[in-house]
Motif scaffolding. Sequence first.
Motif, PDB file in Angstrom:
ATOM      1  N   MET A   1       0.843  -1.185   0.000  1.00  0.00           N
ATOM      2  CA  MET A   1       0.000   0.000   0.000  1.00  0.00           C
ATOM      3  C   MET A   1       0.888   1.248   0.000  1.00  0.00           C
ATOM      4  O   MET A   1       2.024   1.225   0.481  1.00  0.00           O
ATOM      5  CB  MET A   1      -0.927  -0.002   1.225  1.00  0.00           C
ATOM      6  CG  MET A   1      -0.221   0.070   2.561  1.00  0.00           C
ATOM      7  SD  MET A   1      -1.310  -0.174   3.995  1.00  0.00           S
ATOM      8  CE  MET A   1      -2.421   1.211   3.853  1.00  0.00           C
ATOM      9  N   VAL A   3       1.794   4.925   1.248  1.00  0.00           N
ATOM     10  CA  VAL A   3       1.613   5.812   2.400  1.00  0.00           C
ATOM     11  C   VAL A   3       2.469   7.059   2.198  1.00  0.00           C
ATOM     12  O   VAL A   3       3.294   7.138   1.271  1.00  0.00           O
ATOM     13  CB  VAL A   3       2.006   5.113   3.723  1.00  0.00           C
ATOM     14  CG1 VAL A   3       1.125   3.896   3.962  1.00  0.00           C
ATOM     15  CG2 VAL A   3       3.488   4.722   3.709  1.00  0.00           C
ATOM     16  N   ILE A  25      -0.756  12.085  14.134  1.00  0.00           N
ATOM     17  CA  ILE A  25       0.389  11.418  14.759  1.00  0.00           C
ATOM     18  C   ILE A  25       0.980  10.455  13.737  1.00  0.00           C
ATOM     19  O   ILE A  25       0.278   9.578  13.225  1.00  0.00           O
ATOM     20  CB  ILE A  25      -0.035  10.628  16.013  1.00  0.00           C
ATOM     21  CG1 ILE A  25      -0.698  11.551  17.046  1.00  0.00           C
ATOM     22  CG2 ILE A  25       1.174   9.914  16.623  1.00  0.00           C
ATOM     23  CD1 ILE A  25       0.237  12.568  17.676  1.00  0.00           C
ATOM     24  N   PHE A  26       2.240  10.615  13.441  1.00  0.00           N
ATOM     25  CA  PHE A  26       2.898   9.701  12.506  1.00  0.00           C
ATOM     26  C   PHE A  26       3.153   8.353  13.167  1.00  0.00           C
ATOM     27  O   PHE A  26       3.491   8.277  14.355  1.00  0.00           O
ATOM     28  CB  PHE A  26       4.236  10.287  12.039  1.00  0.00           C
ATOM     29  CG  PHE A  26       4.096  11.389  11.028  1.00  0.00           C
ATOM     30  CD1 PHE A  26       4.188  11.121   9.669  1.00  0.00           C
ATOM     31  CD2 PHE A  26       3.864  12.703  11.433  1.00  0.00           C
ATOM     32  CE1 PHE A  26       4.051  12.144   8.730  1.00  0.00           C
ATOM     33  CE2 PHE A  26       3.729  13.713  10.510  1.00  0.00           C
ATOM     34  CZ  PHE A  26       3.821  13.447   9.159  1.00  0.00           C
ATOM     35  N   ALA A  27       3.003   7.313  12.398  1.00  0.00           N
ATOM     36  CA  ALA A  27       3.427   5.990  12.835  1.00  0.00           C
ATOM     37  C   ALA A  27       4.888   5.786  12.427  1.00  0.00           C
ATOM     38  O   ALA A  27       5.390   6.473  11.536  1.00  0.00           O
ATOM     39  CB  ALA A  27       2.562   4.920  12.193  1.00  0.00           C
ATOM     40  N   ILE A  28       5.542   4.868  13.107  1.00  0.00           N
ATOM     41  CA  ILE A  28       6.934   4.553  12.764  1.00  0.00           C
ATOM     42  C   ILE A  28       6.975   3.108  12.290  1.00  0.00           C
ATOM     43  O   ILE A  28       6.557   2.204  13.015  1.00  0.00           O
ATOM     44  CB  ILE A  28       7.860   4.743  13.985  1.00  0.00           C
ATOM     45  CG1 ILE A  28       7.755   6.181  14.495  1.00  0.00           C
ATOM     46  CG2 ILE A  28       9.302   4.395  13.608  1.00  0.00           C
ATOM     47  CD1 ILE A  28       8.524   6.427  15.784  1.00  0.00           C
ATOM     48  N   ILE A  35       5.533   7.545   8.923  1.00  0.00           N
ATOM     49  CA  ILE A  35       4.535   7.367   7.862  1.00  0.00           C
ATOM     50  C   ILE A  35       3.127   7.700   8.370  1.00  0.00           C
ATOM     51  O   ILE A  35       2.838   7.600   9.576  1.00  0.00           O
ATOM     52  CB  ILE A  35       4.534   5.916   7.317  1.00  0.00           C
ATOM     53  CG1 ILE A  35       4.220   4.911   8.443  1.00  0.00           C
ATOM     54  CG2 ILE A  35       5.869   5.591   6.655  1.00  0.00           C
ATOM     55  CD1 ILE A  35       4.007   3.494   7.954  1.00  0.00           C
ATOM     56  N   VAL A  36       2.271   8.096   7.447  1.00  0.00           N
ATOM     57  CA  VAL A  36       0.826   8.229   7.719  1.00  0.00           C
ATOM     58  C   VAL A  36       0.080   7.745   6.485  1.00  0.00           C
ATOM     59  O   VAL A  36       0.612   7.757   5.369  1.00  0.00           O
ATOM     60  CB  VAL A  36       0.386   9.684   8.017  1.00  0.00           C
ATOM     61  CG1 VAL A  36       0.920  10.179   9.333  1.00  0.00           C
ATOM     62  CG2 VAL A  36       0.764  10.608   6.882  1.00  0.00           C
ATOM     63  N   GLY A  37      -1.184   7.365   6.692  1.00  0.00           N
ATOM     64  CA  GLY A  37      -2.004   6.905   5.579  1.00  0.00           C
ATOM     65  C   GLY A  37      -2.377   8.065   4.664  1.00  0.00           C
ATOM     66  O   GLY A  37      -2.410   9.230   5.068  1.00  0.00           O
ATOM     67  N   LEU A  38      -2.710   7.726   3.433  1.00  0.00           N
ATOM     68  CA  LEU A  38      -3.108   8.742   2.461  1.00  0.00           C
ATOM     69  C   LEU A  38      -4.411   9.430   2.842  1.00  0.00           C
ATOM     70  O   LEU A  38      -4.726  10.508   2.330  1.00  0.00           O
ATOM     71  CB  LEU A  38      -3.276   8.083   1.079  1.00  0.00           C
ATOM     72  CG  LEU A  38      -1.996   7.612   0.380  1.00  0.00           C
ATOM     73  CD1 LEU A  38      -2.355   6.807  -0.871  1.00  0.00           C
ATOM     74  CD2 LEU A  38      -1.110   8.796   0.010  1.00  0.00           C
ATOM     75  N   TYR A  61       4.434   0.580   1.457  1.00  0.00           N
ATOM     76  CA  TYR A  61       4.517   0.092   2.831  1.00  0.00           C
ATOM     77  C   TYR A  61       3.652  -1.150   2.961  1.00  0.00           C
ATOM     78  O   TYR A  61       2.511  -1.173   2.486  1.00  0.00           O
ATOM     79  CB  TYR A  61       4.088   1.166   3.830  1.00  0.00           C
ATOM     80  CG  TYR A  61       3.851   0.640   5.234  1.00  0.00           C
ATOM     81  CD1 TYR A  61       4.931   0.316   6.051  1.00  0.00           C
ATOM     82  CD2 TYR A  61       2.567   0.470   5.733  1.00  0.00           C
ATOM     83  CE1 TYR A  61       4.730  -0.174   7.332  1.00  0.00           C
ATOM     84  CE2 TYR A  61       2.360  -0.011   7.012  1.00  0.00           C
ATOM     85  CZ  TYR A  61       3.431  -0.326   7.808  1.00  0.00           C
ATOM     86  OH  TYR A  61       3.228  -0.808   9.071  1.00  0.00           O
ATOM     87  N   PRO A  63       1.895  -3.405   5.863  1.00  0.00           N
ATOM     88  CA  PRO A  63       1.656  -3.546   7.297  1.00  0.00           C
ATOM     89  C   PRO A  63       2.078  -4.920   7.776  1.00  0.00           C
ATOM     90  O   PRO A  63       1.870  -5.933   7.101  1.00  0.00           O
ATOM     91  CB  PRO A  63       0.145  -3.365   7.418  1.00  0.00           C
ATOM     92  CG  PRO A  63      -0.274  -2.682   6.164  1.00  0.00           C
ATOM     93  CD  PRO A  63       0.678  -3.151   5.115  1.00  0.00           C
ATOM     94  N   THR A  64       2.708  -4.952   8.942  1.00  0.00           N
ATOM     95  CA  THR A  64       3.077  -6.215   9.563  1.00  0.00           C
ATOM     96  C   THR A  64       2.664  -6.183  11.017  1.00  0.00           C
ATOM     97  O   THR A  64       2.411  -5.117  11.572  1.00  0.00           O
ATOM     98  CB  THR A  64       4.573  -6.446   9.487  1.00  0.00           C
ATOM     99  OG1 THR A  64       5.255  -5.340  10.095  1.00  0.00           O
ATOM    100  CG2 THR A  64       5.035  -6.592   8.034  1.00  0.00           C
ATOM    101  N   GLU A  65       2.604  -7.341  11.618  1.00  0.00           N
ATOM    102  CA  GLU A  65       2.232  -7.393  13.035  1.00  0.00           C
ATOM    103  C   GLU A  65       3.343  -6.754  13.871  1.00  0.00           C
ATOM    104  O   GLU A  65       4.499  -7.000  13.632  1.00  0.00           O
ATOM    105  CB  GLU A  65       2.004  -8.830  13.481  1.00  0.00           C
ATOM    106  CG  GLU A  65       1.590  -8.930  14.935  1.00  0.00           C
ATOM    107  CD  GLU A  65       1.368 -10.356  15.386  1.00  0.00           C
ATOM    108  OE1 GLU A  65       1.038 -10.547  16.556  1.00  0.00           O
ATOM    109  OE2 GLU A  65       1.530 -11.249  14.557  1.00  0.00           O
TER     110      GLU A  65
END
Lengths: 65, 371
Positions: A1, A3, A25-28, A35-38, A61, A63-65
């Motif tokens: 996906m 991002v 809030i950005f994710a790492i 990163i952040v979603g579109l 990107y 996504p992983t657990e």
Amino acid sequence: MIVLHANEEQYKALNGYTNGVYQLIFAIDGSGRYIVGLEVLNDPNFSDIHEQLDELERIEYTPTE
Amino acid sequence: MSEFGFKGKADGVNSFNAFKLGSDKELQEFDSFFTGRGGNPPVNVVAPVVSGGVLIGQTLTTTDGTWTGTTPITYTYQWQRNGSPISGATLQTYLLVYADVGTDVRCVVTATNAIGSASANSNAITVASFDSDYQAILNKGTSLGYTLPSDSVKLKQNTLLTNMKVDGVWAKLDVFYVFAQDGGSAFATLNWKNPNANQANITTSPTFTSNQGFTGNGTSSYIDTNYNPSTQGVNYTLNNASMYFFPHAFGTSGLAMTGTSGADNRIQLGVSLNQRINAGGAALATSFNYTSTVNPKSIHRTSSTNMTLLNGTVSDTRTLASVNVPNANLFVLRSSTNYGNHTCAAFAAGAELTAENTNFVNDWNTYKNSL
């Protein structure tokens, strides 16, 4: 996906932006990238910073657990 | 009807003397004599009685009361709110609506026969207000300028809250967020247990859908409850705690349903060793499977050594020692650095609720399925 990816400077400028109960809030990711979603580009609650968000790099990107 | 009559013999008139009729009774008798419409108008001797529910959505019914007078007598009805007619409410029954909350509702019954008509008022029913805790939520939303749910959903939410009280759930919670409703997304961030505290933040654009809740993107969006169980927990304690995730639907990206920024608390979709509450970084010895069936998912810390994990009402226990109450906000659609793209309809946390779980699940499903 796809991002949005912020560099350190962009992260410091945008992370924590708040508009009422809406906050950015950005994710790492696993590589330490910010990163952040579109979805933020279409969120009217972030319209004041839309231009800055639109300047962020688009990256792939997974996504992983 | 004339005011003047004539005295004389009905079967052979010899003389008539004009006189003024002195009473209504004389007027009636005179009128009846010449028109053949003998009888009396309706007179109420026992007032109409209204009975039924006192909550909006329930129905009131009135009796006609008891009347004397020439038959046949027919009846018409006009319901009143605080003494003023309610437009269109002219049946013998009346369905209480939102506008009736906190007002007195009664019925005016009008009896009519060939001679005349008369009206009588019923007793008044005071329509119950919302539960005070639910009213406080509405008041908070109003004060902040949020879009409130529709009247029908308000009624359903009030019923949910009162059912939770009856079932002993309400008293054991610290926070309860109801995302699935038809008000605005900001209204969904209010903490029902205390709308003046722990208002959630909508973080990085989860999608809000009316009557469904928030959907994560699997990447960066989630709900930050602003509830830190370590510093703000009242019912939530080290060895007596619970977290609930009420799904509307499950996505395909990411596993996280709820958690914290650390690894101490997690509820994850699927077969996982990482389901934990107050358990630090340690994982379960044997995994637990939170299936993707849409039913409330919860995790309960029931002792210093045991947890109960619930898929709806299906429970299982695991051994995992408690370590600490996480000093971090509880998140929805996120645990640690993991995000899920599920759709969350509600979230709750508080003391363990294994005994109350079945009723809580039923209360919730009744509400959710009514939307």
